[in-house]
Design a protein around this motif. Structure first.
Motif, mmCIF file in Angstrom:
data_model
loop_
_atom_site.group_PDB
_atom_site.id
_atom_site.type_symbol
_atom_site.label_atom_id
_atom_site.label_comp_id
_atom_site.label_asym_id
_atom_site.label_seq_id
_atom_site.Cartn_x
_atom_site.Cartn_y
_atom_site.Cartn_z
ATOM 1 N N GLN A 1 2.918 33.186 -3.738
ATOM 2 C CA GLN A 1 3.233 33.024 -2.623
ATOM 3 C C GLN A 1 4.764 32.391 -2.701
ATOM 4 O O GLN A 1 5.883 32.579 -2.301
ATOM 5 N N PRO A 2 4.845 31.038 -3.191
ATOM 6 C CA PRO A 2 5.738 30.254 -3.249
ATOM 7 C C PRO A 2 6.861 30.873 -4.222
ATOM 8 O O PRO A 2 8.197 30.660 -4.114
ATOM 9 N N PHE A 3 6.639 31.678 -5.208
ATOM 10 C CA PHE A 3 7.343 32.321 -5.811
ATOM 11 C C PHE A 3 8.410 33.345 -5.282
ATOM 12 O O PHE A 3 9.601 33.474 -5.565
ATOM 13 N N LEU A 4 7.531 34.309 -4.643
ATOM 14 C CA LEU A 4 8.125 35.150 -3.642
ATOM 15 C C LEU A 4 9.237 34.721 -2.710
ATOM 16 O O LEU A 4 10.313 35.055 -2.597
ATOM 17 N N ASP A 5 8.540 33.480 -2.127
ATOM 18 C CA ASP A 5 9.499 32.848 -1.094
ATOM 19 C C ASP A 5 10.779 32.456 -1.423
ATOM 20 O O ASP A 5 11.942 32.514 -1.098
ATOM 21 N N LYS A 6 10.706 31.874 -2.717
ATOM 22 C CA LYS A 6 11.906 31.228 -3.551
ATOM 23 C C LYS A 6 12.842 32.370 -3.730
ATOM 24 O O LYS A 6 14.137 32.129 -3.529
ATOM 25 N N ALA A 7 12.155 33.571 -4.412
ATOM 26 C CA ALA A 7 13.105 34.389 -4.872
ATOM 27 C C ALA A 7 14.016 35.212 -3.552
ATOM 28 O O ALA A 7 15.037 35.593 -3.630
ATOM 29 N N ILE A 8 13.247 35.523 -2.518
ATOM 30 C CA ILE A 8 13.872 35.863 -1.133
ATOM 31 C C ILE A 8 14.747 35.122 -0.739
ATOM 32 O O ILE A 8 15.942 35.545 -0.609
ATOM 33 N N SER A 9 14.822 33.608 -1.002
ATOM 34 C CA SER A 9 15.674 32.687 -0.404
ATOM 35 C C SER A 9 17.023 32.889 -1.315
ATOM 36 O O SER A 9 18.003 32.824 -0.930
ATOM 37 N N ALA A 10 16.532 33.129 -2.562
ATOM 38 C CA ALA A 10 17.848 32.954 -3.621
ATOM 39 C C ALA A 10 18.421 34.507 -3.254
ATOM 40 O O ALA A 10 19.865 34.544 -3.649
#
Ligand code: DBV
Length: 263
Positions: free
Chosen positions: A17-26
């Motif tokens: 989950q934190p990887f996806l969230d970070k990718a989307i914010s990037a």
């Protein structure tokens, strides 16, 4: 329920989950459009394990497009102790001389299997690879030194990897978790940030170049669809009809997209 590919994916207990969230914010530095994804692939529940000990399974797809990226898509799988996956591919428009971004973050009962790369459309073309590899190699070297080697990959996959293919297998447990935090997480962010920088800088190519990039993209996509290592797992979870459609019509859909839009 998710009704748009841009609706947030939130899966309870999902390791990535934190990887996806970070990718989307990037990605949000770009203007994101939804990418059409059939409702059955936006989010699907299922079950695996035995009759007496069923394990619930969730598979969700987050996706978008931008003016330079034909399709950005994340396949998110959470199946408790059976599997936890973030498979993330960015497919650039063939109007730009860009590689693919590829991440395969996979947790299985026997360990983690982690792959990160900016994958070339045509490995033999220095005009395509040169400007990418030069900037990616230092990032690769920094993180790869901290990781065990992932072992051999199939010979036939060779044309599709860069020399900066970060590939490791690590054991489950606290040590593995620490390595994921300390190495995989920053490596993932740096590969993605470099990719997004290349996208921001990319200038349109001419029609001939675009046609040749499209042909290379189709070879790559056909290979990924044919050899998808998740096929067995997804077929166990959801059956073969759903799985084949997910692979060919969503995850690796270039053939279909190119024939319907001519772009
Ligand atoms: N891999 C996918 C998609 C997945 C997925 C769409 C939806 O391309 C998951 C999920 N990968 C996934 C699973 C496994 C692997 C393995 C579940 C385990 C399969 C199993 O053991 O049952 C990198 N991923 C692998 C393997 C490689 C990669 C080399 C091992 C294959 C094997 O042992 O046969 N996948 C490969 C790669 C990229 C990628 C280089 C891009 C960076 O996405």
């Amino acid at each position: 329920v998710r009704t748009s590919s841009l609706d947030p994916v939130q899966i309870k207990g999902w390791r990535w989950q934190p990887f996806l969230d970070k990718a989307i914010s990037a990605l949000e530095t770009f203007r994101l459009s939804p990418y059409p994804i059939d409702e059955t692939f936006l989010q699907r529940e299922g079950s695996t394990g035995s009759k007496s000990k069923p394990v619930p399974v969730t598979t969700a797809t987050w996706a978008c497009a931008t003016d330079k990226l034909r399709q950005v898509r994340c396949a998110c799988v959470e199946a408790g102790t059976a599997a936890s996956v973030l498979n993330f591919v960015i497919n650039p428009s063939c109007r730009f001389d860009l590689p693919f971004f590829g991440a395969d973050l996979v947790t299985l009962p026997n360990g983690h299997l982690l792959a990160l790369d900016l994958q070339p459309v045509d490995k033999a073309d220095p005009e395509h690879t040169g400007p990418v590899w030069e900037r990616l190699m230092p990032v690769f070297e920094r993180w790869q030194a901290e990781l065990p080697d992932g072992g051999p990959i199939p010979e036939e996959a060779q044309p599709y990897f860069s020399p900066a293919f970060l590939w490791t297998r690590i054991p489950l447990g606290e040590e593995g978790d620490a390595l994921i935090e300390r190495v995989i997480r920053p490596a993932f962010i740096e590969y993605l940030q470099l990719y997004l920088k290349l996208v921001a800088e990319a200038q349109p190519v001419n029609d001939d170049r675009a046609a040749s990039l499209l042909a290379g993209q189709k070879r790559y996509t056909a290979y990924r669809a044919e050899k998808d290592p998740a096929r067995g797992m997804l077929t166990r979870f959801y059956g073969s009809e759903w799985t084949e459609s997910y692979i060919h019509d969503v995850l690796f859909d270039l053939e279909k997209a190119a024939s319907t839009s001519l772009s």
